[in-house]
Design an enzyme around this catalytic site. Sequence first.
Site, mmCIF file in Angstrom:
data_model
loop_
_atom_site.group_PDB
_atom_site.id
_atom_site.type_symbol
_atom_site.label_atom_id
_atom_site.label_comp_id
_atom_site.label_asym_id
_atom_site.label_seq_id
_atom_site.Cartn_x
_atom_site.Cartn_y
_atom_site.Cartn_z
ATOM 1 N N LYS A 121 -20.933 -21.789 -4.403
ATOM 2 C CA LYS A 121 -21.747 -20.753 -5.031
ATOM 3 C C LYS A 121 -23.214 -20.828 -4.667
ATOM 4 O O LYS A 121 -23.907 -19.816 -4.589
ATOM 5 C CB LYS A 121 -21.590 -20.846 -6.537
ATOM 6 C CG LYS A 121 -20.208 -20.387 -6.899
ATOM 7 C CD LYS A 121 -19.987 -20.262 -8.360
ATOM 8 C CE LYS A 121 -18.505 -20.199 -8.577
ATOM 9 N NZ LYS A 121 -18.050 -21.081 -9.632
ATOM 10 N N GLU A 205 -30.143 -21.341 -13.400
ATOM 11 C CA GLU A 205 -30.301 -19.886 -13.518
ATOM 12 C C GLU A 205 -30.813 -19.549 -14.908
ATOM 13 O O GLU A 205 -30.482 -20.215 -15.876
ATOM 14 C CB GLU A 205 -28.935 -19.184 -13.343
ATOM 15 C CG GLU A 205 -28.506 -19.020 -11.920
ATOM 16 C CD GLU A 205 -27.189 -18.285 -11.791
ATOM 17 O OE1 GLU A 205 -26.605 -17.883 -12.816
ATOM 18 O OE2 GLU A 205 -26.747 -18.120 -10.649
ATOM 19 N N HIS A 240 -13.100 -17.656 -20.602
ATOM 20 C CA HIS A 240 -13.121 -17.335 -19.173
ATOM 21 C C HIS A 240 -11.783 -16.853 -18.633
ATOM 22 O O HIS A 240 -11.595 -16.757 -17.419
ATOM 23 C CB HIS A 240 -13.652 -18.508 -18.348
ATOM 24 C CG HIS A 240 -15.005 -18.953 -18.825
ATOM 25 N ND1 HIS A 240 -16.139 -18.196 -18.649
ATOM 26 C CD2 HIS A 240 -15.393 -20.044 -19.530
ATOM 27 C CE1 HIS A 240 -17.164 -18.815 -19.215
ATOM 28 N NE2 HIS A 240 -16.735 -19.925 -19.761
ATOM 29 N N ARG A 297 -9.686 -13.690 -3.137
ATOM 30 C CA ARG A 297 -8.233 -13.536 -3.320
ATOM 31 C C ARG A 297 -7.926 -12.137 -3.842
ATOM 32 O O ARG A 297 -8.817 -11.416 -4.273
ATOM 33 C CB ARG A 297 -7.732 -14.559 -4.341
ATOM 34 C CG ARG A 297 -8.403 -14.364 -5.697
ATOM 35 C CD ARG A 297 -7.801 -15.204 -6.785
ATOM 36 N NE ARG A 297 -8.329 -14.810 -8.085
ATOM 37 C CZ ARG A 297 -9.491 -15.198 -8.579
ATOM 38 N NH1 ARG A 297 -10.271 -16.014 -7.890
ATOM 39 N NH2 ARG A 297 -9.891 -14.776 -9.768
HETATM 40 C C1 MV4 Z 1 -23.836 -16.751 -16.467
HETATM 41 C C2 MV4 Z 1 -23.979 -16.295 -17.790
HETATM 42 C C3 MV4 Z 1 -25.243 -15.997 -18.236
HETATM 43 N N1 MV4 Z 1 -26.308 -16.172 -17.420
HETATM 44 N N2 MV4 Z 1 -24.936 -16.907 -15.694
HETATM 45 C C4 MV4 Z 1 -19.280 -17.956 -16.679
HETATM 46 C C5 MV4 Z 1 -18.294 -18.174 -15.575
HETATM 47 C C6 MV4 Z 1 -18.980 -17.848 -14.294
HETATM 48 N N3 MV4 Z 1 -18.134 -17.047 -13.458
HETATM 49 C C7 MV4 Z 1 -20.233 -17.159 -14.679
HETATM 50 N N4 MV4 Z 1 -20.385 -17.302 -16.102
HETATM 51 C C8 MV4 Z 1 -21.536 -16.940 -16.713
HETATM 52 N N5 MV4 Z 1 -22.658 -17.055 -15.959
HETATM 53 C C9 MV4 Z 1 -26.124 -16.620 -16.188
HETATM 54 N N6 MV4 Z 1 -27.202 -16.815 -15.412
HETATM 55 C C10 MV4 Z 1 -22.825 -16.143 -18.563
HETATM 56 C C11 MV4 Z 1 -21.596 -16.465 -18.033
HETATM 57 C C12 MV4 Z 1 -20.478 -16.253 -18.895
HETATM 58 C C13 MV4 Z 1 -19.482 -15.325 -18.575
HETATM 59 C C14 MV4 Z 1 -19.502 -14.593 -17.403
HETATM 60 C C15 MV4 Z 1 -18.531 -13.704 -17.106
HETATM 61 C C16 MV4 Z 1 -17.497 -13.499 -17.998
HETATM 62 C C17 MV4 Z 1 -17.437 -14.209 -19.161
HETATM 63 C C18 MV4 Z 1 -18.417 -15.132 -19.471
HETATM 64 C C19 MV4 Z 1 -18.352 -15.835 -20.671
HETATM 65 C C20 MV4 Z 1 -19.322 -16.742 -20.969
HETATM 66 C C21 MV4 Z 1 -20.377 -16.966 -20.076
#
Ligand code: MV4
Length: 511
Positions: A121, A205, A240, A297
């Site tokens: 990432k 971040e 998630h 994918r």
């Molecule tokens: C974040 C975020 C808030 N701010 N990044 C969680 C898994 C990963 N794919 C990215 N995620 C997140 N990144 C920043 N800078 C909040 C999440 C996140 C989230 C993202 C997508 C779908 C569900 C989530 C649930 C909790 C936190």
Amino acid sequence: MEIPKKISAILIANRGEIALRIIRACRHMSIKSIAVYSDEDQNSLHVKFADECYHIGAAPPSESYLNIDKIIETAKKVGADAIHPGYGFLSENEGFAERCEKENIIFIGPTSKAMELTGDKMKCKVIMKDAKVPTVPGSDGTVENVQEAINISAEAGYPVLLKSAFGGGGRGIRMASDEKQLKQEFEMASEESRAAFGKSALFIEKNLEDIRHIEFQLLLDSHGNGRHLFERECSIQRRHQKLVEFTPSPVVDSRIREEVGEIAVRAAQAVNYLNAGTAEFLRDKQGKFYFIEINSRLQVEHPVTELVTGLDLVKLQIQIAQGEEINFRQEELKMQGAAIECRINAEDPFLEFAPSVGLVPDCNLPYGPGIRVDSYLYPGCTVSGYYDSLIAKLISWGRDFEEARVREREALKEFRIEGISTTIPLFKTILDEQNFLQGRLSTDYLERYGLIQKMIDAAEKETRKNADAAVAAFLMHSEFNQDSKLKEANSYSPRSSSGWTGLTLDRKRRS
Ligand code: MV4
């Protein structure tokens, strides 16, 4: 240039509904489908449906669906010229893709090199910044020490997130609200990252609040063409794990769709991406989109896109893998109507989603206009505890969101799966919930609006209704059988479990 080779036989390195989905695409293209299976899957539908099937090992994934040597050996022995990895298992394993490349087997997916970049990432984020793809404010790569972390966080603004470059699905993410907390968390996060992935590779971040998860489906061919197939709204998740996905997103209009879609294609081209993929974005409450990652994918929720575009994504994956050129222009794609998917898992939503496995003595899948079910269920099948809990995807299509929603809700009511618990009750609650109807969604939707409690309340109401109906039926019957035993039984229950009093029962009897 190399003459593209037509694929004649595909080994499907997967199981369950996605294996069936790929087998169907093979049939539509007159390609031989070759299933592989573990001890646990002897009687699974993908084994029955495929043109050929081969046993590859014991039930644990590491001994079967993750066993690279065994799968490659099988592919070579049986003359498969391509492998489709599905999702999960080996689908995002660049070592497996590389092995296929070495062995001259077509891996239906991106190149191992592109997978390596999308899997890292941090590397990916640096490339995206260079390609002018909007990313979340924070560090440009790994943060080596606490002081650097403090400086970057001060610039990005608290709260910040510490993320592992090798995390995924929410693993290896920590929050810090201020400098003091950052110092503590940085040490712990470094430790955790080292334990989980062998190395400490952290980046920082700004924490975005009140976010939606919106992703764009992508297709890129080996001739340099890149297309986006619009967005999917995936904000409804639990730990998630996505629960409901749909398109169009209520916060994406045609202007935003075009703008973010083009950014998504640019993101994929920046890592020389090939074949089907998904660009994930977070959208904050100001409506700004931030790229977070590319999933290399075919995704679980791909049918939602298929229903509004009329395209067959697995077929397109195979065509791209055999060197064909995408034969439609971006402007030719039109989003038609709306589609909703519920991921039906073998889990008990009343017991914190504990896995529920075993025999399914009987089941009824829904049918009807605009209804699609992707599932490996059949009456008498067994749901294994060795693999993920997805047992069916219920997807609806409608001319608009409301039509798709009603079709989905009614199909959920028709769905009957005996012997195990499923997440269907939760979906019934979501599909009738006001915030869902109004499109007020965020990644904390379930907790924010108390959906689990709403589901419990609905179930209690249903139990009460059933109990009342049972009591009413009993009393109705007893009127024609005025023997003393039944009268006695009535007098013993002044208050039924449902809260009905004798008085109300009497009133009902008179009417
Ligand atoms: C974040 C975020 C808030 N701010 N990044 C969680 C898994 C990963 N794919 C990215 N995620 C997140 N990144 C920043 N800078 C909040 C999440 C996140 C989230 C993202 C997508 C779908 C569900 C989530 C649930 C909790 C936190």
